[in-house]
Structures are given as structure tokens and as C-alpha cells.
Design a protein around this motif. Structure first.
Motif, PDB file in Angstrom:
ATOM      1  N   ARG A 220      12.255   3.093   5.569  1.00  0.00           N
ATOM      2  CA  ARG A 220      12.388   2.971   4.118  1.00  0.00           C
ATOM      3  C   ARG A 220      11.205   2.205   3.529  1.00  0.00           C
ATOM      4  O   ARG A 220      10.640   2.597   2.517  1.00  0.00           O
TER       5      ARG A 220
ATOM      6  N   LEU B 105       8.170   4.304   3.373  1.00  0.00           N
ATOM      7  CA  LEU B 105       8.314   5.280   2.294  1.00  0.00           C
ATOM      8  C   LEU B 105       7.962   4.666   0.942  1.00  0.00           C
ATOM      9  O   LEU B 105       7.183   5.227   0.169  1.00  0.00           O
ATOM     10  N   TYR B 106       8.527   3.462   0.701  1.00  0.00           N
ATOM     11  CA  TYR B 106       8.259   2.817  -0.592  1.00  0.00           C
ATOM     12  C   TYR B 106       6.783   2.483  -0.746  1.00  0.00           C
ATOM     13  O   TYR B 106       6.209   2.670  -1.816  1.00  0.00           O
TER      14      TYR B 106
ATOM     15  N   ILE C  57       4.171   3.967   0.623  1.00  0.00           N
ATOM     16  CA  ILE C  57       3.388   5.182   0.371  1.00  0.00           C
ATOM     17  C   ILE C  57       3.652   5.701  -1.043  1.00  0.00           C
ATOM     18  O   ILE C  57       2.726   6.124  -1.750  1.00  0.00           O
ATOM     19  N   ALA C  58       4.926   5.639  -1.464  1.00  0.00           N
ATOM     20  CA  ALA C  58       5.260   6.117  -2.808  1.00  0.00           C
ATOM     21  C   ALA C  58       4.504   5.319  -3.863  1.00  0.00           C
ATOM     22  O   ALA C  58       3.910   5.892  -4.785  1.00  0.00           O
TER      23      ALA C  58
ATOM     24  N   SER D   2       0.701   6.140  -3.725  1.00  0.00           N
ATOM     25  CA  SER D   2       0.344   7.441  -4.319  1.00  0.00           C
ATOM     26  C   SER D   2       0.490   7.397  -5.828  1.00  0.00           C
ATOM     27  O   SER D   2      -0.337   7.970  -6.541  1.00  0.00           O
ATOM     28  N   ALA D   3       1.536   6.731  -6.304  1.00  0.00           N
ATOM     29  CA  ALA D   3       1.721   6.640  -7.753  1.00  0.00           C
ATOM     30  C   ALA D   3       0.540   5.919  -8.392  1.00  0.00           C
ATOM     31  O   ALA D   3       0.015   6.346  -9.422  1.00  0.00           O
TER      32      ALA D   3
ATOM     33  N   PHE E 186      -2.536   5.626  -7.183  1.00  0.00           N
ATOM     34  CA  PHE E 186      -3.740   6.445  -7.066  1.00  0.00           C
ATOM     35  C   PHE E 186      -3.723   7.568  -8.105  1.00  0.00           C
ATOM     36  O   PHE E 186      -4.718   7.833  -8.767  1.00  0.00           O
ATOM     37  N   ALA E 187      -2.556   8.195  -8.257  1.00  0.00           N
ATOM     38  CA  ALA E 187      -2.458   9.324  -9.179  1.00  0.00           C
ATOM     39  C   ALA E 187      -2.565   8.869 -10.632  1.00  0.00           C
ATOM     40  O   ALA E 187      -3.259   9.471 -11.437  1.00  0.00           O
ATOM     41  N   ALA E 188      -1.858   7.788 -10.950  1.00  0.00           N
ATOM     42  CA  ALA E 188      -1.766   7.387 -12.351  1.00  0.00           C
ATOM     43  C   ALA E 188      -2.850   6.388 -12.747  1.00  0.00           C
ATOM     44  O   ALA E 188      -3.023   6.106 -13.938  1.00  0.00           O
TER      45      ALA E 188
END
Lengths: 323, 294
Positions: free
Chosen positions: B23, B26-27, B29-30, B33-34, B36-38
Motif C-alpha cells: 500500500r 502504491l501511495y 508512486i501515485a 506520478s500526480a 510529475f503530471a500536474a
């Protein structure tokens, strides 16, 4: 076609004119156009096909014709000039630079798009708190019009006020600024970074579709058999989703390969044409330079490679249907 | 573990620990990625509210407001640039294109999915390939065509040309959604006296509605993002759409209206992404079904 349950009487579906003739004259079913599948199939398809032929097929042939002509913005009359355009294109070092850049950008972007897309796909299907927000933020780069998202990068990579430079200066890694878009290598890296950034969400969504199509019982059986996460990933997930991974790689490649927006907004091909790609070079020659013939000749080089990619996608889809 | 039915306390603890670690990963990486993307959008949003004297000082921390935030640049965007016109043009072009797309793509997809012609499979693949033919290959001849139609420098040129991008992919998506609707349903309707077309309109279309909405959103986004045709066909300010208007009109020579530019980017990005997030699961369903032959 007709399922075992609820199959209509054969009379509603004559196989062809022959079947129609054999039918007893008065039937319950009136023979109207709205019931004749054969004619309807064409009628329904025709508008889309005619439209596509007129506005994709014809322009494509026209583009081929232009590349053998002397059409310019100022003089649209068509004169056959043979291979002259191609001769001038080949003599120009910028063309070779653009061709090389196109291939390098595409290859490198594809690798990173698949790697990050694979990781992101696993995040997107997972269930966790704040998933809606993460999905929203992660989709931003893909759903925003490319020209606008590239503008946010243009500002982030600004030669004086780049926040990345500010952080690097604070940490003490650099003294002067980096001038990301002013140096050939960094400018190329920047273009690749923007492509990867904007296409990873698309790749992730495609791979997510693949992950969801794996039958649940296969995974559960493996779990019961005691296979760990990595073992399941390597021995089940990746082989089963290989065609989907291939499709997302090819989509990433095609969209990088054919795109001119990122280069146009971010570097305008600069510094001194060092980041020019085929698409942007065709635009600069054909529209801004007004030399339609030469622009068409350059754009035509996209085609053989696209065709290869399209065939590769088809193969991947076929393999997916078999499995 | 295999074959053992007795789960010891140690097993349970190890399992719990592994679960927690998974878990946590997962958090992490989430969140990464958020970010990096935003990231660029966050930076854009901060920039949009900054005063010039705050923004253009190299020593200032760019991530915080060193001076009071201001709405001046947002006001400039709406009052002194044609941003509202661009947005309006994008909107009506998008809606018309979506309409044309549905009129062309829905019957075509129905024909390929349901009317059972031997050539349907090959035709479907051919139409999908058209989606891969890029604007970069066609914009030169299409811009001559637009001139021939007398539509140069008019937003209407986009209404005519954009369906070339949206129709193929919409047919593909609709094929996928149609495959999720059992054929029995419309066959029953035809036994009950509906004609083929009647069954399609009264029975299939209502069931297809969620898929149609997804296609509408997708097609609209494609038209809003398009850049090359809009750039090649149209030069007057009043006829431009968002994707070309913002980068060309908010940069005057070497002068970039940075805050207004960033505000425009964020204002366009957020609503589209919100709608897409709502429909994400539906798109994914469409993609998988379209790829798997029924």
C-alpha cells in the motif's frame, strides 16, 4: 450471427434476392428499405466512407501530386516538375537533421512512454483513497490541448525564471542558468520530455484496458498457488498484456512521430533548426515558407514509416484476438 | 503456502506487513506520478496570480507569493484579449463537429457491427487506419482544398475538416460499445414488429447512450486539441480557436504575457480533465471491446 435464443424467423433475414423470390408472397413482414440488411449496410456506411474518401483519400493523393509539382502559396497553378522537389529537399542539411531528430525523438519517447505508462496503469486500476484526484491530475497532460500544455512547459523551461533552475541554484548544483531551450542537446531532451509527459497517460489508459481484460480467476489461481507480486507480473500479467503494451507503444510512437505542435511552440525548431522534425519542417517550408511542393515532399517521408507502424498495430490486435 | 491449511501467527504478521508495504509503495508512486503530471499546471496556476514585480525577480522563491496575489492578469485575459472569442469558437466548432461525427459514425458503426456483411471486418480495420493518417501529412493539400471551397480564414473550415479526425476513432469506439449490447434485444424488437431501423433507433440507441456520451466527450476533446489545421487555415484573430489563439495572440513579438498565458492554459485544462476523469472507466470499456472481435 443469429443466437440460439430469440432467433427471429428466417423470413426477416433473407440471405439474398434468391431467398426473397422463394418467399410466399403475402408475409407478415413488409419488405421495406428499412428492413433490407444488405442495402442498409451500404446506406449506413456510405456517408462516412464518402466523407473519408473525399477529405482524407483525395487530399492524400493530392499531397503526393504536390510533391512532384511547383505549387507555391503565391502561384497555385500546377506544373509537373518531376523529382526536382525531392532533389532540393535532399540537398538541404536541415532535412537530414529533421529526419534524424524525428527518429531519435520517436524511439526515445516510446521507451519512456511504455515504462512510465506501465507503472501508471497499475496505479490507475488500483483502489485507494484520493484515487479520483490522482486520476484527474494524471490525465491533465493528455486531455489538455497540446499547444496549451506545451506553453506551461515553455514557461517552466524559461531561460531566466525557470523554477527548475531556481531549485538547482538553491541546492548549489548550478551557478548560472541552464538555458534549456537554447542549447541543442538540452532542447532535444526538453522536446522528448514534453512528449513523454503528454503521452504517458494515454499509454497508461490503453494498458489499463489490457489489465482489466485479464480474467480474474487466472490471477486468483496464481495467488492461491502462492505466486508473489513480481512473479505474477512477469509470468502472467506481462505475457497476457503484451499485445496491449505493443499497441500503447505504437500509439506513443505515432503521436510523437507525427506531432509538430510541441516543436512549434517550444523551440520553433531552434536553436538554428537543431530540434526541427519532419512535421515541423514540412510546416515551416510548406505554409510559412509558401513552398507547397517542397513541404509535401518532406511530409511524404512520414508515410512509409507510418504504414509500417499501422501494420504492426494490426498484428498486435490480431494476436490479442487470438489470445 | 501451497497445500498448507494452517495459517500461523507468523504467516499472518508477514502477510500484514507485506500488505502495508504494498500500500505504501502504491501511495508513493501515485503521489509522484500526480506531481510529475500536474507539476507544470501547478506552476502555471501559481504564476497566473503573481504580480509582475514578484514574478520577474530572479531571486524570489517562484513557488510562493512574495507579494499579494492579483487578479489583474485574469482580467486582462478576458477584457483585453480575444480569449473569450477563442473559447466560444472552440465550443461551437466542437459541438457542430461532434454532431456531424455522430451522424456519420453511428450508422457506420451499426452497419459494421450488426448488419453482418462479409467485408465488415476489413472495413472496420480500414477505417481505424484512417485515424492513424496524421494531419501533418494532409494539411498542405487540405489547405488548398479549403481555399477552393472559399473557406480560408473562416472557422467553418474546421467544421468541415475536423470530422476527418473524429469519425474514424468514433466508429472504432462505437463498434466496441455496440458489441456490449446483446443482439437478442433488437432481434426480439424486430419480431415484435419493429423494422431494422426502428429497432436500432428505439432499442439500440437508448442502450448505447452511455457509450455515445463517452464518444461525444472524446470527439470534443480531439477537436479542442487540434493545432495544425487551425494554424494552417486561419489567421484572423476573431476566427481563431483556443489552441491556436492563445499561443499566437498572447505572445506579441518577444513579449510574452506569461501570467495570462498560464491562466488560459489552466482554465482550459481543468474542465476537460474533470469531464475525462468522470468518463475514464467508460472509455477503457470502449477500447477493450473495440479491440476484441465479437
Amino acid at each position: 450471427m443469429t443466437g440460439p435464443g430469440g432467433a427471429p424467423p428466417a423470413a426477416t433475414r433473407p440471405a439474398g434476392p434468391a431467398a426473397e423470390r422463394e418467399r410466399p408472397a403475402p408475409t407478415r413482414y413488409r419488405r421495406r428499405l428499412t428492413d433490407r440488411d444488405g442495402a442498409l449496410a451500404w446506406l449506413f456506411l456510405a456517408p462516412a466512407v464518402v466523407y473519408i474518401l473525399a477529405l482524407v483519400g483525395v487530399p492524400f493523393l493530392l499531397a503526393v501530386a504536390f510533391s512532384f509539382s511547383d505549387v507555391t502559396g503565391g502561384d497555385p497553378s500546377f506544373d509537373w516538375t518531376g523529382l526536382q522537389n525531392f532533389g532540393r529537399v535532399f540537398a538541404d542539411p536541415v532535412f537530414w537533421r529533421a529526419l534524424r531528430n524525428t527518429l531519435v525523438f520517436t524511439a526515445l519517447s516510446m521507451v519512456f512512454i511504455v515504462l512510465f505508462g506501465k507503472v501508471l496503469a497499475n496505479v490507475l486500476i488500483a483502489d485507494f483513497r484520493g484515487r479520483w484526484l490522482v486520476r484527474f491530475l494524471v490525465l491533465l497532460p493528455w486531455t489538455t490541448p497540446v499547444a496549451l500544455s506545451t506553453i506551461t512547459w515553455l514557461w517552466m523551461l524559461d531561460s531566466v525564471f525557470s523554477p527548475i533552475d531556481w531549485v538547482l541554484r538553491q541546492v548549489g548544483l548550478i551557478q548560472a542558468n541552464m538555458f534549456y531551450l537554447g542549447r541543442p542537446t538540452l532542447a532535444m531532451a526538453s522536446v522528448i520530455a514534453v512528449h513523454v509527459w503528454r503521452l504517458v497517460p494515454l499509454a497508461a489508459v490503453i494498458m489499463m484496458a489490457g489489465l482489466l481484460s485479464i480474467p480474474k480467476d487466472v490471477q486468483e489461481q496464481a495467488l492461491v498457488d502462492g505466486a508473489g507480486y513480481w512473479r505474477r507480473m512477469v509470468e502472467i500479467t506481462i505475457p497476457l498484456t503484451a499485445p496491449v503494451i505493443a499497441i500503447s507503444a505504437l500509439f506513443g510512437a505515432i503521436f510523437t512521430f507525427t506531432d509538430m505542435t510541441v516543436v512549434y511552440v517550444l523551440t520553433r525548431g531552434g536553436p538554428t533548426n537543431e530540434t526541427q522534425v519532419l512535421a515541423s519542417w514540412a510546416f515551416f517550408r510548406g505554409i510559412e515558407g509558401g513552398d507547397v511542393g517542397q513541404g509535401a515532399a518532406i511530409a511524404l517521408f512520414l508515410f512509409p514509416l507510418l504504414l509500417a507502424a499501422a501494420i504492426a498495430i494490426l498484428r498486435a490486435v490480431r494476436r490479442m484476438e487470438v489470445s | 503456502m501451497a497445500g498448507t491449511l494452517v495459517v500461523t501467527e507468523a504467516d499472518r504478521r508477514r502477510y500484514a506487513w507485506r500488505h502495508r508495504a504494498a500500500r505504501a509503495t502504491l501511495y508513493v508512486i501515485a503521489v509522484l506520478s500526480a506531481l510529475f503530471a500536474a507539476g507544470p499546471f501547478v506552476w502555471a496556476a501559481i504564476t497566473a496570480f503573481k504580480q509582475d514585480s514578484d514574478l520577474y525577480r530572479r531571486r524570489n522563491n517562484p513557488f510562493v507569493f512574495n507579494e499579494t496575489p492579483t487578479l489583474d492578469h485574469l482580467r486582462l485575459l478576458f477584457a483585453r484579449t480575444a480569449f473569450a472569442t477563442f473559447a466560444w469558437n472552440t465550443l461551437w466548432v466542437g459541438l457542430l463537429v461532434v454532431l456531424i461525427t455522430l451522424v456519420l459514425a453511428l450508422p457506420a458503426a451499426y452497419s459494421l457491427a450488426r448488419l453482418d456483411r462479409p467485408w465488415a471486418g476489413r472495413m472496420g480495420i480500414a477505417i481505424f487506419f484512417v485515424y492513424l493518417v496524421p494531419p501533418t501529412l494532409l494539411f498542405l493539400s487540405l489547405s488548398r482544398l479549403v481555399v477552393a471551397l472559399g473557406l480560408q480564414d473562416s472557422t467553418w473550415s474546421l467544421v468541415v475538416i475536423y470530422p476527418t479526425i473524429t469519425v474514424p476513432v468514433s466508429v472504432w469506439l462505437l463498434l466496441g460499445f455496440l458489441k456490449t449490447i446483446p443482439k437478442d434485444i433488437e432481434e426480439q424488437a424486430m419480431v415484435d414488429g419493429y423494422s431494422r431501423v426502428g429497432a436500432m433507433v428505439r432499442v439500440v440507441v437508448p442502450l448505447l447512450l452511455p457509450g455515445l456520451v463517452a464518444v461525444v466527450v472524446f470527439a470534443f476533446t480531439l477537436t479542442a486539441s487540434e493545432f495544425i489545421y487551425a494554424l494552417a487555415f486561419i489567421s484572423p484573430t476573431s476566427e481563431k480557436v483556443i489552441s491556436t489563439g492563445v499561443p499566437t495572440e498572447l505572445v506579441r513579438g518577444d513579449v510574452f504575457f506569461w501570467q495570462s498565458l498560464q491562466a488560459a492554459a489552466v482554465l482550459v485544462a481543468v474542465p476537460i480533465a474533470v469531464v475525462f476523469t468522470l468518463f475514464l472507466d467508460r472509455f477503457v470499456a470502449g477500447f477493450t471491446q473495440g479491440a476484441v472481435k465479437g
